[in-house]
Design a protein around this motif. Sequence first.
Motif, mmCIF file in Angstrom:
data_model
loop_
_atom_site.group_PDB
_atom_site.id
_atom_site.type_symbol
_atom_site.label_atom_id
_atom_site.label_comp_id
_atom_site.label_asym_id
_atom_site.label_seq_id
_atom_site.Cartn_x
_atom_site.Cartn_y
_atom_site.Cartn_z
ATOM 1 N N ASP A 116 32.044 39.897 39.288
ATOM 2 C CA ASP A 116 32.967 41.005 39.492
ATOM 3 C C ASP A 116 32.837 41.581 40.903
ATOM 4 O OD1 ASP A 116 30.510 42.129 38.930
ATOM 5 O OD2 ASP A 116 31.211 43.362 37.286
ATOM 6 N N ARG A 141 42.479 31.865 46.088
ATOM 7 C CA ARG A 141 42.811 31.450 44.725
ATOM 8 C C ARG A 141 41.860 32.091 43.712
ATOM 9 N NH1 ARG A 141 42.644 26.762 46.795
ATOM 10 N NH2 ARG A 141 44.590 26.101 47.659
ATOM 11 N N GLU A 144 42.476 35.865 43.375
ATOM 12 C CA GLU A 144 43.712 36.102 42.629
ATOM 13 C C GLU A 144 43.472 35.916 41.126
ATOM 14 O OE1 GLU A 144 48.402 34.854 42.787
ATOM 15 O OE2 GLU A 144 46.926 33.360 43.423
ATOM 16 N N GLU A 145 42.794 34.846 40.741
ATOM 17 C CA GLU A 145 42.506 34.595 39.322
ATOM 18 C C GLU A 145 41.601 35.663 38.730
ATOM 19 O OE1 GLU A 145 41.033 30.705 38.352
ATOM 20 O OE2 GLU A 145 42.784 29.706 39.206
ATOM 21 N N ARG A 147 40.991 38.752 39.866
ATOM 22 C CA ARG A 147 41.631 40.069 39.877
ATOM 23 C C ARG A 147 42.719 40.186 38.822
ATOM 24 N NH1 ARG A 147 41.619 40.917 46.506
ATOM 25 N NH2 ARG A 147 39.568 41.936 46.574
ATOM 26 N N ALA A 148 43.293 39.074 38.391
ATOM 27 C CA ALA A 148 44.286 39.101 37.312
ATOM 28 C C ALA A 148 43.624 39.419 35.968
ATOM 29 C CB ALA A 148 45.026 37.761 37.235
ATOM 30 N N LYS A 149 42.328 39.126 35.847
ATOM 31 C CA LYS A 149 41.588 39.359 34.603
ATOM 32 C C LYS A 149 40.981 40.753 34.530
ATOM 33 C CE LYS A 149 40.066 34.561 34.164
ATOM 34 N NZ LYS A 149 38.884 33.673 34.119
ATOM 35 N N ARG A 150 40.467 41.235 35.687
ATOM 36 C CA ARG A 150 39.763 42.525 35.704
ATOM 37 C C ARG A 150 39.550 42.947 37.158
ATOM 38 N NH1 ARG A 150 36.336 38.665 34.505
ATOM 39 N NH2 ARG A 150 34.522 38.252 35.776
ATOM 40 N N THR A 152 38.057 43.187 40.500
ATOM 41 C CA THR A 152 37.075 42.350 41.188
ATOM 42 C C THR A 152 37.095 42.721 42.653
ATOM 43 O OG1 THR A 152 37.471 40.546 39.614
ATOM 44 C CG2 THR A 152 36.372 39.976 41.683
ATOM 45 N N THR A 172 49.882 34.555 49.791
ATOM 46 C CA THR A 172 48.791 34.259 48.859
ATOM 47 C C THR A 172 47.434 34.793 49.328
ATOM 48 O OG1 THR A 172 48.482 32.114 49.911
ATOM 49 C CG2 THR A 172 49.920 32.189 47.975
ATOM 50 N N GLN A 174 44.354 37.148 50.033
ATOM 51 C CA GLN A 174 43.776 38.281 49.309
ATOM 52 C C GLN A 174 42.990 39.167 50.278
ATOM 53 O OE1 GLN A 174 43.719 38.963 45.698
ATOM 54 N NE2 GLN A 174 45.511 37.630 45.868
#
Length: 189
Positions: A116, A141, A144-145, A147-150, A152, A172, A174
């Motif tokens: 995290d 990448r 992005e993945e 941060r889409a979950k929680r 970070t 794209t 970050q």
Amino acid sequence: MQITDQKAALRKTAFAARKAAHGAAGDAAQAARDHFLASRFHTGAAVISAYRPIRTEIDPTPLMEALFAAGHRLCVPVIQGAGLALKFAEWAPGEAMTHGPFGAEVPADLRWVEPDLLIAPLVAFDAGCWRLGYGGGFYDRSLEELRAKRPTRAVGYAYEAQLVGQIPRDPTDQQLNAVITEAGLRKPR
């Protein structure tokens, strides 16, 4: 000039600046560690990712050892292949390591975790805390993945000499939450 070409040209000059800073580093890794610890960015992080240094990257090992001693779970990135996000393998000081892609060390025993907080290497950064990496898009990448979950957070870890005027950006890319150097903490302006 296209963004890809702009980034490639900037990488050439940024690599040279990083190499010069690395050659004159002295106690830069310890100073960066101290600034990171003072920033308290690690507070509340359950799993922290840092990297095993390659080439002329500032060495995060002193920081990783301090975070581990303070009770944090650590991991390191593992490249899975072109166009893919990174995976993260749990790491502890003294653990058996092997060479992964690009020559970075990875644990011999891969135990996957999700961080995290990411401590990311870079080639260059700007005052907005935008990062120029090696060009593979692995960290973008991955962030992005994740941060889409929680939530970070990501902190760049660099020499102050890696600061440039402006990083050309793709949609794209970050943004980092901060950059830590031997000179201190920088937050986005």
